[in-house]
Motif scaffolding. Structure first.
Motif, PDB file in Angstrom:
ATOM      1  N   ALA A 224      40.524  47.892  -2.149  1.00 52.85           N
ATOM      2  CA  ALA A 224      41.038  45.999  -2.324  1.00 52.85           C
ATOM      3  C   ALA A 224      41.731  45.419  -1.322  1.00 52.85           C
ATOM      4  O   ALA A 224      41.634  44.147  -0.356  1.00 52.85           O
TER       5      ALA A 224
ATOM      6  N   CYS B  48      36.125  47.812  -9.744  1.00 54.18           N
ATOM      7  CA  CYS B  48      36.137  49.511  -9.767  1.00 54.18           C
ATOM      8  C   CYS B  48      36.293  50.030 -10.981  1.00 54.18           C
ATOM      9  O   CYS B  48      36.593  50.114 -11.873  1.00 54.18           O
TER      10      CYS B  48
ATOM     11  N   ASN C  53      46.426  44.456  -4.833  1.00 52.56           N
ATOM     12  CA  ASN C  53      46.124  44.190  -6.635  1.00 52.56           C
ATOM     13  C   ASN C  53      44.618  42.717  -6.964  1.00 52.56           C
ATOM     14  O   ASN C  53      44.979  42.994  -8.198  1.00 52.56           O
ATOM     15  N   LYS C  54      44.294  42.991  -6.495  1.00 47.07           N
ATOM     16  CA  LYS C  54      43.189  42.171  -6.517  1.00 47.07           C
ATOM     17  C   LYS C  54      42.632  42.936  -6.971  1.00 47.07           C
ATOM     18  O   LYS C  54      41.228  43.378  -6.520  1.00 47.07           O
ATOM     19  N   VAL C  55      42.364  43.689  -8.074  1.00 49.65           N
ATOM     20  CA  VAL C  55      41.181  44.846  -8.342  1.00 49.65           C
ATOM     21  C   VAL C  55      41.070  44.304  -9.949  1.00 49.65           C
ATOM     22  O   VAL C  55      41.710  44.230 -10.513  1.00 49.65           O
ATOM     23  N   LYS C  56      39.805  44.949 -10.051  1.00 52.92           N
ATOM     24  CA  LYS C  56      39.618  44.796 -11.389  1.00 52.92           C
ATOM     25  C   LYS C  56      38.887  45.470 -11.629  1.00 52.92           C
ATOM     26  O   LYS C  56      37.696  46.330 -12.068  1.00 52.92           O
ATOM     27  N   PHE C  57      39.794  46.762 -12.947  1.00 52.11           N
ATOM     28  CA  PHE C  57      39.139  47.965 -13.844  1.00 52.11           C
ATOM     29  C   PHE C  57      38.319  47.725 -14.558  1.00 52.11           C
ATOM     30  O   PHE C  57      38.922  47.206 -15.537  1.00 52.11           O
TER      31      PHE C  57
ATOM     32  N   GLU D 209      37.654  39.894  -6.348  1.00 50.67           N
ATOM     33  CA  GLU D 209      38.916  41.216  -6.407  1.00 50.67           C
ATOM     34  C   GLU D 209      37.034  41.793  -6.244  1.00 50.67           C
ATOM     35  O   GLU D 209      36.275  41.827  -6.472  1.00 50.67           O
ATOM     36  N   LEU D 210      37.829  43.031  -6.088  1.00 52.12           N
ATOM     37  CA  LEU D 210      36.872  44.035  -6.217  1.00 52.12           C
ATOM     38  C   LEU D 210      37.318  44.674  -8.149  1.00 52.12           C
ATOM     39  O   LEU D 210      37.692  44.610  -8.902  1.00 52.12           O
TER      40      LEU D 210
ATOM     41  N   CYS E 229      41.204  52.104  -5.353  1.00 52.36           N
ATOM     42  CA  CYS E 229      40.675  50.983  -5.733  1.00 52.36           C
ATOM     43  C   CYS E 229      41.884  50.336  -4.715  1.00 52.36           C
ATOM     44  O   CYS E 229      40.734  49.409  -3.459  1.00 52.36           O
ATOM     45  N   LYS E 230      42.927  50.101  -4.851  1.00 52.38           N
ATOM     46  CA  LYS E 230      43.741  49.363  -4.223  1.00 52.38           C
ATOM     47  C   LYS E 230      43.745  49.462  -3.179  1.00 52.38           C
ATOM     48  O   LYS E 230      43.617  48.013  -2.178  1.00 52.38           O
TER      49      LYS E 230
ATOM     50  N   ILE F 216      32.309  41.080  -2.182  1.00 53.90           N
ATOM     51  CA  ILE F 216      33.791  40.643  -2.775  1.00 53.90           C
ATOM     52  C   ILE F 216      34.650  39.987  -2.471  1.00 53.90           C
ATOM     53  O   ILE F 216      35.946  39.406  -3.379  1.00 53.90           O
TER      54      ILE F 216
END
Lengths: 341, 403
Positions: free
Chosen positions: A69, A39, A77-81, A36-37, A65-66, A31
C-alpha cells in the motif's frame, strides 16, 4: 406502457454490451482510484496476521500488505484487511474480492497454475510439524499410528498429512474444521491427539491460543515433514501488479542487506554514496518508472514497515522461533533478493 | 362447409398492439429475453474471466486422486481415492444425518405436539417452553452448543483414560461415552443380517396385505380382526426366519480402547452427534407445533360424534382425528424435512464431513469453484425433489376423497 418496454429492452441490451468489462482495469490503477489496497489475511494467527481488541491488524503478513500500500499509495495505513479462512482465500482472490493475498499461503505448482494465481516471492520459509500434549509421552511423529489429528481443510497441510501417514504405513483419523479458532479449541479440549500445521503456526497457536498458562503442556515434535514456502499471491493476468508486489518484497530484503531501516531511510537517500542504495531509495530515478510507480516506492514501503529484518524482529521472535533459514543468504540463511537495478 | 360459412360471417379481427393477448405474449417474451440475457451475461463473464486468468475448468479433476483424509465414511475411502469418491462420501454422510434426523425429529415432534394439548397443566406448559425456546435459538448455535458440550473436558473423558487403573468405567460393560464420541458394541457384519433385512421387507409387505384384507372383511361383514398385533407378529416372524435361514449370526464386535485408536465396535463421532442433536431438537420444535395445529384443526364435533357412538379414545385418535389432521400436517411437514436436510450443511462449523464440507475442501484444493458448487446444487436439488415427490405422493393419498 411502451416506454417501459423500451427501458426494459434497453437495459437488457446494455447488460449484454457491458460484456466482460469487469476486470479490464489494471490493479494498480484500481487501487489508486479506490485509495486503498484490499488485502486478504488470515482470521487470526499471531505473528502473521491478527487483529487486536481495537481491530488493528499486526503481523508479518500484515506488514507486507502495508508495504505494498505504501509503495503504491504512499501511505502504509491505506489498507483494508479482509479476514479469510483457508477455504475462502483463493476464491476471494480469483473473484477480485481482494487485490492480493498475504495469508501464510504455501507456494505450490497447482496453485501457481491451475488456480489462476501467481505467487510473488517467499516471505517466510516454513515446514509442517506436529504438536501433541506433553503427557502423551510421544517423542517422534513415527509413533503416531492410529492418532486422531486436528487439521484445517483446503490446506497443503491436509494433503501432506495424508502423504506422510501413507508413506510411513500408518493410519490416522482427521478432524477437519474450517474455522481456525474452532480447530484450536477442538485440539486443546482433547478432541484430537495431534495438531498439525506449519511449524510457525504451531508455535503461534501454542503461545497464543493454549488455555492460560498451559502452553508448556504441549510439545512440537522434531519432524518437519514438508517444505512450506509462504508468500503473497496475486491473480493471473496483471503482470504489473505481480511485479510491484514481488519487488516490494525484494526491496525489503535488499534494504536489510544494505542496512537501510525505517529510521534511517530518508537520511540515507540523500547522504549515501552507495549507488545500489540510491537506486533502491529513488535518489537515482528509474526503478519506480519501470514499475509504473512513484520513484519513492521502496522508500515509502521501508518507511512504513522497515526492512525484512525489522519486520521479522517485530513479529516473530515473540513466538519463540529462531530466524534459521529465514536469515539473509550472507548470514547463513536462504533469504536472497535479486538486484534492484 | 357449415364451419366455413360461419367463419366467413365473422370478420377477421385485426391484431393490434393494444390487444390484451398480444401484450401478454410480448411481455412474456421480453421477460424471458431479459432473464436469458442476464444468465448469458453472468456465464460469459465467468468464462471470460476464467480464461483471462488461466483458471483450469471442466470436470476432469473428479477422476484425480483426492489426497486428503476423511474422518468418517460409509464406503471404503482413503487419501488415494478420487475426488468423485470423496464427494460421494460426503453425499452419503449428508444422507445419513438427514435420514436419522428426519426419523428422530418426527418421533419427538409428534410426541411433543400431542403433549402440547395435554390436559395436564404442567406437561402442556413444559412442552410449550420446549417449543418456544428451541425454535427461537438459531440452529447453528444449537449445533455448536452440543459440540462444545460433548468435546468439553469438563464432562467426558477421552478413551485413553479408560485404560488407567481406577479410571472411568464403561456403561453396561462396553459402552464408552467420551469426548471422541460414543463407542459401543455392534453385531459383526454377516450375510445373516442381510437375510433379516430381506425378511423385514417381506414382513412389511405381508403386514400391509393383512391389514388390507382385514379392512375389506370389516367393510363387508363388520367382523373385527386385530390387524395391528397380527401385523407385528408377521413382521417379527419374517425377520426372524430371514435371520435363521442365513446363518443366525450372533458374534458381537466390542470396542477395544488402544493408546490412540479405538478398534472394533461402532463409533458415533462428536461431530455427527452434535449435528444430529442440533438438527433433531430444532426441527422437532417446529414439527410439534405443526402437529398441534393439525390436531386442533379437526372440528370438536367430530370427536364428540366419535364419543357418542361409543368409540374408545385411542380409536378416536387413530380413526377420527389423525386421518383428518394429517391432511393439514403433511404439507408443512414436508418443508420441515427439506429444511432439516439443507440445514445439515451447517456441519462445516463443527467439521462433520458432509457434502458441503467435502465439496469446499475439493473446491479449495482444485480451485474449481463453479464446478464444485454446481455439483453441490445438483445433489441438494436431487435430494429435495425426491423428498418432495415422496411426500406429495403420500399427501395425495391421504387427501379427502369426495364422494
Amino acid at each position: 406502457m411502451r416506454s417501459t418496454t423500451k427501458v426494459a429492452v434497453a437495459s437488457a441490451a446494455a447488460v449484454l454490451m457491458m460484456g466482460t468489462a469487469a476486470y479490464a482495469q489494471k490493479t494498480v490503477e484500481l487501487i489508486k482510484a479506490r485509495g486503498e489496497l484490499v488485502c486478504g489475511v488470515s482470521t487470526g494467527l499471531g505473528g502473521f496476521s491478527v487483529p487486536d481488541s481495537a481491530g488493528k491488524w499486526t503481523g508479518l503478513d500484515v506488514d507486507y500488505c502495508k508495504a505494498v500500500a505504501a509503495a503504491i499509495l504512499g501511505d502504509g495505513n491505506k489498507v483494508k484487511f479482509q479476514a479469510l479462512t483457508a477455504q475462502q482465500r483463493f476464491t476471494a482472490l480469483q473473484s477480485g474480492e481482494v487485490d492480493m493475498l498475504s495469508r501464510n499461503t504455501t507456494w505450490t505448482l497447482t496453485r501457481d497454475t491451475a488456480l489462476g494465481l501467481n505467487f510473488t516471492a517467499v516471505t517466510y520459509y516454513d515446514g509442517q510439524g506436529f504438536m501433541v500434549p506433553k503427557k502423551l509421552g510421544v517423542k517422534s511423529a513415527k509413533e503416531l499410528d492410529g492418532a486422531t489429528v486436528c487439521v484445517q481443510p483446503g490446506t497443503t497441510t491436509e494433503l501432506n498429512l495424508a502423504d506422510y501417514f501413507r508413506s510411513n504405513n500408518m493410519k490416522f483419523t482427521p478432524v477437519v474444521i474450517e474455522n481456525l479458532q474452532e480447530v484450536n479449541a477442538a485440539f486443546f479440549s482433547g478432541r484430537c491427539d495431534v495438531y498439525t500445521t506449519d511449524a510457525s503456526g504451531l508455535a503461534s497457536i501454542r503461545k497464543n491460543d493454549a488455555p492460560k498458562g498451559k502452553s508448556d503442556d504441549y510439545v512440537i515434535l522434531p519432524e518437519i515433514i514438508s517444505k512450506e514456502p509462504l508468500g503473497p499471491v496475486v491473480r493471473h493476468g496483471d503482470d504489473q501488479f505481480l511485479d510491484v508486489v514481488k519487488w516490494v518484497i525484494f526491496a525489503t530484503v535488499e534494504a536489510e542487506e544494505y542496512g537501510v531501516t525505517s529510521a534511517n531511510a530518508a537520511k540515507m537517500a540523500t547522504d549515501t554514496k552507495n549507488p545500489g542504495i540510491k537506486r533502491l531509495l529513488g535518489s537515482t530515478p528509474g526503478m519506480g518508472k519501470a514499475l509504473g510507480l512513484d520513484e519513492a516506492w521502496a522508500m515509502n514501503a521501508i518507511k512504513a514497515v522497515g526492512n525484512y529484518g525489522e519486520i521479522w524482529e517485530r513479529n516473530i521472535p515473540a513466538l519463540g522461533l529462531p530466524r534459521g533459514v529465514n536469515n539473509l543468504w550472507s548470514k547463513g540463511g536462504i533469504m536472497y533478493a535479486p538486484p534492484v537495478r | 362447409m357449415v364451419d366455413a360459412a360461419v367463419g366467413a360471417g365473422v370478420p377477421k379481427r385485426a391484431r393490434s398492439i393494444y390487444d390484451k393477448e398480444v401484450q401478454g405474449v410480448v411481455w412474456q417474451v421480453v421477460v424471458l429475453a431479459i432473464v436469458a440475457g442476464v444468465v448469458y451475461y453472468l456465464y460469459s463473464n465467468m468464462v471470460a474471466n476464467q480464461a483471462r486468468q488461466n483458471i483450469t475448468t471442466g470436470f476432469d479433476y473428479l477422476g484425480r486422486e483426492a489426497g486428503f483424509g476423511i474422518g468418517e465414511s460409509w464406503t471404503t475411502y482413503s487419501p488415494a481415492s478420487t475426488y468423485a469418491q470423496a464427494v460421494f462420501v460426503g453425499f452419503l454422510n449428508t444422507l445419513a444425518v438427514a435420514i436419522v434426523g428426519v426419523v428422530l425429529a418426527t418421533f419427538i415432534g409428534i410426541s411433543v405436539g400431542i403433549a402440547l394439548l395435554s390436559r395436564n397443566w404442567l406437561v402442556a406448559k413444559l412442552m410449550s417452553v420446549y417449543v418456544n425456546l428451541l425454535r427461537n435459538i438459531p440452529v447453528l448455535l444449537q449445533i455448536i452448543f452440543w459440540h462444545t458440550l460433548i468435546t468439553s473436558e469438563r464432562f467426558l473423558p477421552i478413551p485413553r483414560e479408560f485404560l488407567v487403573e481406577n479410571g472411568p468405567q464403561p456403561l453396561l460393560g462396553s459402552v464408552y461415552f467420551t469426548r471422541r464420541g460414543i463407542f459401543m458394541p455392534i453385531f459383526e457384519g454377516h450375510i445373516g443380517w442381510l437375510g433379516a433385512l430381506v425378511g423385514l421387507i417381506v414382513g412389511i409387505i405381508g403386514a400391509w396385505l393383512l391389514a388390507r384384507w382385514a379392512k375389506r372383511r370389516m367393510d363387508d361383514t363388520g367382523q373385527q380382526f386385530p390387524a395391528f398385533w397380527a401385523g407385528i407378529g408377521v413382521l417379527a416372524m419374517c425377520t426372524f426366519v430371514g435371520w435363521i435361514v442365513m446363518g443366525a449370526p450372533t458374534t458381537v464386535s466390542y470396542p477395544s480402547i488402544g493408546r490412540f485408536r479405538v478398534s472394533g465396535g461402532m463409533t458415533m463421532t462428536p461431530e455427527f452427534l452434535a449435528l444430529l442433536l442440533g438438527l433433531t431438537v430444532y426441527t422437532s420444535a417446529f414439527i410439534a407445533d405443526i402437529v398441534r395445529s393439525g390436531i386442533l384443526s379437526v372440528p370438536k364435533g367430530q370427536i364428540e360424534a366419535g364419543r357418542a357412538i361409543g368409540l374408545k379414545e385411542s380409536v378416536i385418535m387413530r380413526k377420527v382425528i389423525l386421518p383428518q389432521a394429517l391432511r393439514v400436517i403433511i404439507p408443512p411437514l414436508t418443508s420441515q424435512y427439506l429444511n432439516l436436510t439443507k440445514n445439515s450443511s451447517l456441519a462445516v462449523a463443527v467439521g462433520y464431513p458432509e457434502l458441503v464440507s467435502i465439496s469446499n475442501t475439493t473446491l479449495s484444493q482444485t480451485g474449481q469453484a463453479p464446478e464444485a458448487i454446481l455439483i453441490m446444487m445438483i445433489v441438494y436439488l436431487a435430494i429435495s425433489i425426491t423428498t418432495s415427490l415422496l411426500m406429495n405422493w403420500y399427501n395425495a393419498r391421504i387427501q379427502l376423497v369426495e364422494r
